[in-house]
Design a protein around this motif. Structure first.
Motif, mmCIF file in Angstrom:
data_model
loop_
_atom_site.group_PDB
_atom_site.id
_atom_site.type_symbol
_atom_site.label_atom_id
_atom_site.label_comp_id
_atom_site.label_asym_id
_atom_site.label_seq_id
_atom_site.Cartn_x
_atom_site.Cartn_y
_atom_site.Cartn_z
ATOM 1 N N LYS A 140 0.847 -1.196 0.000
ATOM 2 C CA LYS A 140 0.000 0.000 0.000
ATOM 3 C C LYS A 140 0.881 1.243 0.000
ATOM 4 O O LYS A 140 2.043 1.192 0.430
ATOM 5 C CB LYS A 140 -0.902 0.017 1.246
ATOM 6 C CG LYS A 140 -0.116 0.066 2.557
ATOM 7 C CD LYS A 140 -1.022 0.171 3.776
ATOM 8 C CE LYS A 140 -1.725 -1.106 4.086
ATOM 9 N NZ LYS A 140 -2.465 -1.041 5.377
ATOM 10 N N SER A 147 -8.191 2.778 0.289
ATOM 11 C CA SER A 147 -7.811 1.536 -0.386
ATOM 12 C C SER A 147 -7.246 1.766 -1.779
ATOM 13 O O SER A 147 -7.217 0.855 -2.604
ATOM 14 C CB SER A 147 -9.002 0.568 -0.468
ATOM 15 O OG SER A 147 -9.403 0.191 0.816
ATOM 16 N N VAL A 150 -4.027 -0.529 -2.897
ATOM 17 C CA VAL A 150 -3.801 -1.475 -1.799
ATOM 18 C C VAL A 150 -4.114 -2.874 -2.319
ATOM 19 O O VAL A 150 -5.217 -3.120 -2.816
ATOM 20 C CB VAL A 150 -4.679 -1.143 -0.578
ATOM 21 C CG1 VAL A 150 -4.417 -2.141 0.551
ATOM 22 C CG2 VAL A 150 -4.434 0.284 -0.100
ATOM 23 N N LEU A 207 -16.050 -6.801 2.864
ATOM 24 C CA LEU A 207 -15.144 -6.464 1.773
ATOM 25 C C LEU A 207 -15.454 -7.300 0.538
ATOM 26 O O LEU A 207 -15.937 -8.432 0.630
ATOM 27 C CB LEU A 207 -13.690 -6.709 2.192
ATOM 28 C CG LEU A 207 -13.163 -5.880 3.365
ATOM 29 C CD1 LEU A 207 -11.754 -6.322 3.720
ATOM 30 C CD2 LEU A 207 -13.193 -4.393 3.032
ATOM 31 N N THR A 212 -8.006 -6.829 -3.990
ATOM 32 C CA THR A 212 -8.264 -5.467 -3.533
ATOM 33 C C THR A 212 -9.104 -5.504 -2.262
ATOM 34 O O THR A 212 -9.535 -6.564 -1.807
ATOM 35 C CB THR A 212 -8.968 -4.659 -4.633
ATOM 36 O OG1 THR A 212 -10.174 -5.331 -5.004
ATOM 37 C CG2 THR A 212 -8.072 -4.507 -5.858
ATOM 38 N N PHE A 213 -9.345 -4.329 -1.688
ATOM 39 C CA PHE A 213 -10.028 -4.246 -0.396
ATOM 40 C C PHE A 213 -11.194 -3.258 -0.473
ATOM 41 O O PHE A 213 -11.310 -2.343 0.340
ATOM 42 C CB PHE A 213 -9.032 -3.816 0.693
ATOM 43 C CG PHE A 213 -7.972 -4.848 0.979
ATOM 44 C CD1 PHE A 213 -8.142 -5.778 1.988
ATOM 45 C CD2 PHE A 213 -6.815 -4.892 0.225
ATOM 46 C CE1 PHE A 213 -7.161 -6.727 2.257
ATOM 47 C CE2 PHE A 213 -5.823 -5.834 0.480
ATOM 48 C CZ PHE A 213 -5.998 -6.755 1.498
ATOM 49 N N THR A 214 -12.068 -3.455 -1.444
ATOM 50 C CA THR A 214 -13.221 -2.569 -1.603
ATOM 51 C C THR A 214 -14.258 -2.843 -0.521
ATOM 52 O O THR A 214 -14.694 -3.981 -0.350
ATOM 53 C CB THR A 214 -13.872 -2.777 -2.982
ATOM 54 O OG1 THR A 214 -12.876 -2.717 -3.996
ATOM 55 C CG2 THR A 214 -14.936 -1.728 -3.242
ATOM 56 N N GLU A 215 -14.662 -1.794 0.185
ATOM 57 C CA GLU A 215 -15.724 -1.944 1.175
ATOM 58 C C GLU A 215 -17.062 -1.996 0.447
ATOM 59 O O GLU A 215 -17.395 -1.094 -0.315
ATOM 60 C CB GLU A 215 -15.703 -0.777 2.160
ATOM 61 C CG GLU A 215 -14.433 -0.730 2.989
ATOM 62 C CD GLU A 215 -14.429 0.394 4.015
ATOM 63 O OE1 GLU A 215 -15.441 1.135 4.090
ATOM 64 O OE2 GLU A 215 -13.424 0.540 4.719
ATOM 65 N N THR A 356 -11.523 0.066 -5.910
ATOM 66 C CA THR A 356 -11.550 1.011 -4.790
ATOM 67 C C THR A 356 -12.940 1.652 -4.719
ATOM 68 O O THR A 356 -13.839 1.305 -5.490
ATOM 69 C CB THR A 356 -10.505 2.127 -4.972
ATOM 70 O OG1 THR A 356 -10.951 3.016 -6.020
ATOM 71 C CG2 THR A 356 -9.146 1.552 -5.359
#
Length: 391
Positions: A140, A147, A150, A207, A212-215, A356
């Motif tokens: 990151k 994000s 990341v 998530l 990736t770490f998309t909320e 993201t």
């Protein structure tokens, strides 16, 4: 009295939160920004190099402002330095810097003996020396937000490829590679007056698929007291204590491990939803703290006192392209559950798929008496809505 607010792009938090809140408190407002042409007509903006504390100070000093603050991750330190020069209530600049610099945050928490996360800083034009035992790992930007860039990586090959990919877009950014902190992602929302810190509550975050770490969803879930105390200890180590703060963490074997600390309100419209859920003028509260009022003067309910439940879902683009059809802004009530849809991308706009929050098309939320009724009402609400992307 005049309030100065530093900002970059126009956000819902400013337009729908802080500007109406300032008006309700009888304050005049000036938004200082280095992008004045991007703001809607009617918003009182003034051009300023807002990343430079000297420029912010020069833009405000003659007016003797009542308050100066920011809700931007990128501007906390510069704004705090200028506010302190003016003798105004402000965040401690060192704390703002530590929260933004993820490597510095890790070091401060480790130095306090609270947690140690294996991490390696990768400066531009350098090759990382990452031991095999650190994988799986997360790469990151050291000073990144939301994000952006990341990624989860499982070995040296993936790490090298991801760093090269990021460098193509951002060749001068310092990166950080750290051990992957597995566990259910949670948030901790606080307000403070530099003496007392109040917990507003927290969310359990869902998530999207790795790397990736998309909320994609959030459910109201205030922390237990023992967890909250551990988060507080780590915030103390960072120097967090004034104004709004949004913290993300996981719990592993009963131990809190911070993901990151954003020294501002939770974003992506969650601040507006939090205010609705708690039934408090949240944005007015933040302003009043920066006016010098103590936390005890604010009417803040304990998180456990809320007898309502909330769920938030983000509608994400599943492919690149142009948004050609989407629902308008909607509000509805079903079986005592308040439902809402707020567009986050305008029809006709083309965009890449990034993994993201830039992929968000809309945010849906439901607030009601209990989890089962909220989830059922939101599922039915979403089933009736359609978004269409043309390739």
């Amino acid at each position: 009295m005049r309030l100065y607010l530093t900002a970059l792009n126009p956000t819902d938090a400013v337009l729908e939160g802080f500007l109406p809140a300032a008006a309700a408190l009888g304050l005049s407002v000036t938004v200082l920004t280095d992008r004045p042409d991007q703001w809607p007509a009617g918003v009182p903006v003034s051009g300023c190099a807002v990343r430079d504390p000297a420029a912010v100070l020069a833009a405000t000093a003659a007016d003797r402002p009542a308050a100066l603050f920011s809700n931007s991750d990128h501007l906390q330190e510069a704004t705090a330095l200028a506010a302190r020069k003016l003798g105004l209530p402000a965040k401690e600049p060192g704390a703002a810097r530590r929260c933004k610099d993820k490597a510095a945050a890790r070091q401060a928490i480790a130095a306090a003996g609270l947690d140690r996360v294996s991490a390696v800083v990768v400066d531009p034009d350098t090759t990382p020396a990452v031991p095999d035992e650190m994988f799986p790992a997360v790469v990151k930007p050291r000073d990144g937000v939301a994000s952006e860039d990341v990624y989860l990586v499982t070995d040296h090959r993936e790490l090298t490829a991801r760093i090269a990919e990021i460098r193509q877009r951002r060749p001068d950014v310092a990166l950080m590679v750290e051990e992957y902190l597995a566990g259910e992602l949670r948030t901790h929302e606080t307000l403070g007056d530099a003496t007392t810190l109040a917990v507003l509550g927290g969310w359990r975050t869902g998530l999207g698929p790795p790397p990736t770490f998309t909320e994609v969803s959030l459910d109201w879930s205030p922390a237990q007291e023992r967890v909250s105390a551990q988060v507080r200890a780590q915030l103390d180590a960072l120097g967090v204590g004034f104004g709004a703060c949004h913290t993300e963490y996981v719990v592993q074997d009963g131990r809190v491990r911070l993901i990151e600390v954003n020294y501002r309100l939770i974003g992506d419209r969650m601040d507006l939803i939090l205010a609705e859920l708690l039934g408090v003028p949240l944005f007015e509260h933040v302003i009043r703290l920066h006016l010098g009022e103590p936390l005890t003067a604010l009417e803040l309910p304990a998180p456990a006192a809320s007898n309502r439940y909330a769920r938030v879902e983000y509608v994400c683009a599943d492919r690149p392209g142009r948004l050609v059809a989407a629902p308008d802004r909607l509000d509805a009530v079903h079986d005592g559950v308040h439902l809402a849809c707020r567009p986050l991308r305008e029809i006709g706009r083309s965009a890449d798929r990034t993994g993201t929050n830039r992929d968000y098309l809309a945010v849906l939320h439901a607030i009601g008496p209990d989890e089962s009724s909220v989830r059922a009402a939101l599922a039915a609400f979403r089933d009736d809505l359609r978004w269409t992307i043309a390739g």
